[in-house]
Motif scaffolding. Structure first.
Motif, PDB file in Angstrom:
ATOM      1  N   PHE A  95       5.186  -2.567   0.331  1.00  0.00           N
ATOM      2  CA  PHE A  95       5.857  -1.545  -0.467  1.00  0.00           C
ATOM      3  C   PHE A  95       7.274  -1.976  -0.819  1.00  0.00           C
ATOM      4  CE2 PHE A  95       6.206  -0.643   4.036  1.00  0.00           C
ATOM      5  CZ  PHE A  95       7.554  -0.380   4.239  1.00  0.00           C
ATOM      6  N   PRO A  96       7.834  -1.457  -1.917  1.00  0.00           N
ATOM      7  CA  PRO A  96       9.195  -1.809  -2.304  1.00  0.00           C
ATOM      8  C   PRO A  96      10.207  -1.200  -1.340  1.00  0.00           C
ATOM      9  CG  PRO A  96       8.349  -0.085  -3.734  1.00  0.00           C
ATOM     10  CD  PRO A  96       7.204  -0.530  -2.880  1.00  0.00           C
ATOM     11  N   LEU A  97      11.236  -1.960  -1.057  1.00  0.00           N
ATOM     12  CA  LEU A  97      12.326  -1.494  -0.198  1.00  0.00           C
ATOM     13  C   LEU A  97      13.587  -2.177  -0.689  1.00  0.00           C
ATOM     14  CD1 LEU A  97      12.975   0.095   2.538  1.00  0.00           C
ATOM     15  CD2 LEU A  97      12.927  -2.164   3.603  1.00  0.00           C
ATOM     16  N   GLY A  98      14.641  -1.425  -0.939  1.00  0.00           N
ATOM     17  CA  GLY A  98      15.862  -2.035  -1.433  1.00  0.00           C
ATOM     18  C   GLY A  98      15.691  -2.561  -2.854  1.00  0.00           C
ATOM     19  N   GLN A  99      16.437  -3.619  -3.160  1.00  0.00           N
ATOM     20  CA  GLN A  99      16.484  -4.130  -4.525  1.00  0.00           C
ATOM     21  C   GLN A  99      15.879  -5.531  -4.658  1.00  0.00           C
ATOM     22  OE1 GLN A  99      20.516  -3.401  -6.255  1.00  0.00           O
ATOM     23  NE2 GLN A  99      20.910  -2.394  -4.294  1.00  0.00           N
ATOM     24  N   GLY A 100      15.243  -6.019  -3.587  1.00  0.00           N
ATOM     25  CA  GLY A 100      14.706  -7.375  -3.632  1.00  0.00           C
ATOM     26  C   GLY A 100      13.269  -7.421  -3.175  1.00  0.00           C
ATOM     27  N   VAL A 101      12.975  -8.380  -2.295  1.00  0.00           N
ATOM     28  CA  VAL A 101      11.614  -8.598  -1.796  1.00  0.00           C
ATOM     29  C   VAL A 101      11.351  -7.650  -0.631  1.00  0.00           C
ATOM     30  CG1 VAL A 101      10.034 -10.283  -0.789  1.00  0.00           C
ATOM     31  CG2 VAL A 101      11.698 -11.012  -2.514  1.00  0.00           C
ATOM     32  N   GLY A 102      10.461  -6.706  -0.854  1.00  0.00           N
ATOM     33  CA  GLY A 102      10.142  -5.729   0.177  1.00  0.00           C
ATOM     34  C   GLY A 102       9.257  -6.302   1.270  1.00  0.00           C
ATOM     35  N   PRO A 103       9.063  -5.532   2.341  1.00  0.00           N
ATOM     36  CA  PRO A 103       8.290  -6.023   3.499  1.00  0.00           C
ATOM     37  C   PRO A 103       6.803  -5.744   3.373  1.00  0.00           C
ATOM     38  CG  PRO A 103       9.199  -3.884   4.010  1.00  0.00           C
ATOM     39  CD  PRO A 103       9.667  -4.218   2.604  1.00  0.00           C
ATOM     40  N   THR A 104       6.025  -6.465   4.154  1.00  0.00           N
ATOM     41  CA  THR A 104       4.626  -6.116   4.333  1.00  0.00           C
ATOM     42  C   THR A 104       4.548  -4.813   5.128  1.00  0.00           C
ATOM     43  OG1 THR A 104       4.462  -7.375   6.390  1.00  0.00           O
ATOM     44  CG2 THR A 104       3.970  -8.542   4.348  1.00  0.00           C
ATOM     45  N   HIS A 105       3.405  -4.154   5.046  1.00  0.00           N
ATOM     46  CA  HIS A 105       3.227  -2.849   5.709  1.00  0.00           C
ATOM     47  C   HIS A 105       2.490  -3.058   7.031  1.00  0.00           C
ATOM     48  CE1 HIS A 105       2.677   1.233   6.579  1.00  0.00           C
ATOM     49  NE2 HIS A 105       2.350   1.697   5.379  1.00  0.00           N
ATOM     50  N   HIS A 106       3.237  -3.163   8.119  1.00  0.00           N
ATOM     51  CA  HIS A 106       2.647  -3.474   9.414  1.00  0.00           C
ATOM     52  C   HIS A 106       1.698  -2.388   9.918  1.00  0.00           C
ATOM     53  CE1 HIS A 106       6.285  -6.016   9.264  1.00  0.00           C
ATOM     54  NE2 HIS A 106       5.506  -6.873   9.887  1.00  0.00           N
ATOM     55  N   PHE A 107       1.945  -1.156   9.520  1.00  0.00           N
ATOM     56  CA  PHE A 107       1.151  -0.037  10.044  1.00  0.00           C
ATOM     57  C   PHE A 107       0.237   0.567   8.984  1.00  0.00           C
ATOM     58  CE2 PHE A 107       5.004  -0.122  12.764  1.00  0.00           C
ATOM     59  CZ  PHE A 107       4.392  -0.405  13.967  1.00  0.00           C
ATOM     60  N   TYR A 108      -0.205  -0.281   8.053  1.00  0.00           N
ATOM     61  CA  TYR A 108      -1.017   0.234   6.946  1.00  0.00           C
ATOM     62  C   TYR A 108      -2.305   0.900   7.418  1.00  0.00           C
ATOM     63  CZ  TYR A 108      -4.022  -3.943   7.420  1.00  0.00           C
ATOM     64  OH  TYR A 108      -4.868  -4.918   7.873  1.00  0.00           O
ATOM     65  N   ARG A 109      -2.801   0.530   8.575  1.00  0.00           N
ATOM     66  CA  ARG A 109      -4.043   1.116   9.070  1.00  0.00           C
ATOM     67  C   ARG A 109      -3.852   2.538   9.576  1.00  0.00           C
ATOM     68  NH1 ARG A 109      -5.999  -4.088  12.716  1.00  0.00           N
ATOM     69  NH2 ARG A 109      -6.812  -5.365  10.995  1.00  0.00           N
ATOM     70  N   PHE A 110      -2.611   2.941   9.776  1.00  0.00           N
ATOM     71  CA  PHE A 110      -2.333   4.222  10.404  1.00  0.00           C
ATOM     72  C   PHE A 110      -1.680   5.232   9.466  1.00  0.00           C
ATOM     73  CE2 PHE A 110      -2.024   0.770  13.498  1.00  0.00           C
ATOM     74  CZ  PHE A 110      -3.045   1.123  14.360  1.00  0.00           C
ATOM     75  N   TYR A 111      -1.412   4.832   8.224  1.00  0.00           N
ATOM     76  CA  TYR A 111      -0.755   5.707   7.268  1.00  0.00           C
ATOM     77  C   TYR A 111      -1.686   5.993   6.110  1.00  0.00           C
ATOM     78  CZ  TYR A 111       3.885   4.903   9.340  1.00  0.00           C
ATOM     79  OH  TYR A 111       4.962   4.839  10.181  1.00  0.00           O
ATOM     80  N   SER A 112      -1.484   7.146   5.469  1.00  0.00           N
ATOM     81  CA  SER A 112      -2.141   7.432   4.195  1.00  0.00           C
ATOM     82  C   SER A 112      -1.071   7.589   3.134  1.00  0.00           C
ATOM     83  CB  SER A 112      -2.962   8.716   4.294  1.00  0.00           C
ATOM     84  OG  SER A 112      -2.114   9.840   4.422  1.00  0.00           O
ATOM     85  N   ASN A 113      -1.476   7.592   1.867  1.00  0.00           N
ATOM     86  CA  ASN A 113      -0.497   7.739   0.793  1.00  0.00           C
ATOM     87  C   ASN A 113       0.294   9.030   0.915  1.00  0.00           C
ATOM     88  OD1 ASN A 113      -1.000   5.334  -0.580  1.00  0.00           O
ATOM     89  ND2 ASN A 113      -2.774   6.197  -1.626  1.00  0.00           N
ATOM     90  N   SER A 114      -0.322  10.066   1.480  1.00  0.00           N
ATOM     91  CA  SER A 114       0.367  11.351   1.611  1.00  0.00           C
ATOM     92  C   SER A 114       1.494  11.308   2.618  1.00  0.00           C
ATOM     93  CB  SER A 114      -0.640  12.440   2.018  1.00  0.00           C
ATOM     94  OG  SER A 114      -1.200  12.156   3.288  1.00  0.00           O
ATOM     95  N   ASP A 115       1.558  10.231   3.415  1.00  0.00           N
ATOM     96  CA  ASP A 115       2.642  10.116   4.399  1.00  0.00           C
ATOM     97  C   ASP A 115       3.937   9.634   3.765  1.00  0.00           C
ATOM     98  OD1 ASP A 115       1.219  10.897   6.770  1.00  0.00           O
ATOM     99  OD2 ASP A 115       0.150   9.004   6.644  1.00  0.00           O
ATOM    100  N   GLY A 116       3.914   9.316   2.488  1.00  0.00           N
ATOM    101  CA  GLY A 116       5.154   8.980   1.797  1.00  0.00           C
ATOM    102  C   GLY A 116       5.504   7.517   1.781  1.00  0.00           C
ATOM    103  N   ILE A 117       4.586   6.644   2.236  1.00  0.00           N
ATOM    104  CA  ILE A 117       4.823   5.204   2.191  1.00  0.00           C
ATOM    105  C   ILE A 117       3.755   4.589   1.309  1.00  0.00           C
ATOM    106  CG2 ILE A 117       4.902   3.056   3.493  1.00  0.00           C
ATOM    107  CD1 ILE A 117       5.932   4.548   5.845  1.00  0.00           C
TER     108      ILE A 117
END
Length: 272
Positions: A244-266
């Motif tokens: 996901f995008p973070l800041g103004q450059g190269v954003g991070p990978t999503h380490h907890f993608y298995r535990f979040y849904s789109n409704s969680d805001g990430i």
């Protein structure tokens, strides 16, 4: 509880280094511990300053963990000078550390040198022989062997050369080549290829740290090397796909993608 130790630098924006390692350990069901070797001032746009810790406090952190807690695996990341490398090698040998994964962090995505040139030989001589798995990307592999790598056969040749320096297994990461992202694992006898489709995202901050930490977590849980690398490949591919995008450059990978849904805001979502 399976316990994994990371020895690496701190990333102030949380996408790589110690922070990425601890997130990975947690996401894969292990307990993470840390030894900090350096503090970096960085964000998604680059690395602006690096302050190395004294070798003595690095040694004391390692001793404090091993003298109290059973360590099931160790990941080594950013170790920027020869004195720190020597302390890490001596300490891990003294404590008979097992299942060591070495990520030879040398250059950041923004082009900042994270390993002092004079420390290259120390890393090769002192840490490579301790590694159950070493995980160089193409630029790092080129630095270690002193040759350009631009094809899959050249990756295999590099893996052989790096294996000859003492590591038990070499996983050369091919993410910088065109086409599918193919990593090459070499155990001294057999080459194994781990391929995934190219994911269309610019947000790949911390991928190398995350991949090597995932290998360490799977090794700690008792998986053999080939299974550990395969599991790490699957995990990092998912983390990149949900980056996901973070800041103004190269954003991070999503380490907890298995535990979040789109409704969680990430952005990225994933399974619960």
């Amino acid at each position: 509880m399976i316990k994994v130790l990371t020895i690496a630098g701190s990333d102030s924006c949380g996408g790589a280094g110690i922070q990425a390692d601890l997130k990975t350990f947690s996401a894969l069901g292990t307990y993470g511990m840390s030894v900090i070797t350096a503090v970096t001032a960085q964000n998604t746009r680059g690395v602006y300053n690096v302050r190395e810790l004294d070798p003595e406090i690095v040694r004391d952190q390692i001793n404090a963990v091993f003298e109290d807690i059973k360590v099931d695996a160790v990941k080594i990341g950013m170790v920027s000078n020869a004195a720190i490398i020597a302390v890490i090698a001596e300490s891990l040998l003294r404590h008979k550390a097992q299942k060591i994964v070495l990520d030879p962090v040398m250059i950041s995505k923004s082009g900042c040198n994270l390993l002092q040139p004079q420390a290259r030989d120390a890393l090769i001589k002192e840490l490579l022989p301790l590694a159950e798995v070493v995980t160089p990307n193409l630029l790092e592999a080129e630095t270690i062997i002193g040759e350009k790598i631009s094809t899959l056969p050249a990756m295999e040749k590099a893996a052989v050369a790096i294996k000859s320096l003492g590591a038990n297994n070499v996983a050369v990461k091919g993410g910088h080549l065109e086409g599918d992202a193919v990593d090459v694992l070499y155990d001294g006898n057999t080459f194994r290829h781990f391929a995934s489709g190219r994911i269309p995202t610019a947000h790949t901050h911390g991928t190398g740290c995350t991949f090597s930490s995932a290998i360490a977590a799977f090794l700690a849980k008792g998986h053999p090397v080939e299974e550990a690398v395969a599991g790490a490949k699957e995990y990092i591919s998912g983390a990149i796909a949900h980056a996901f995008p973070l800041g103004q450059g190269v954003g991070p990978t999503h380490h907890f993608y298995r535990f979040y849904s789109n409704s969680d805001g990430i952005n990225g979502g994933g399974e619960r």
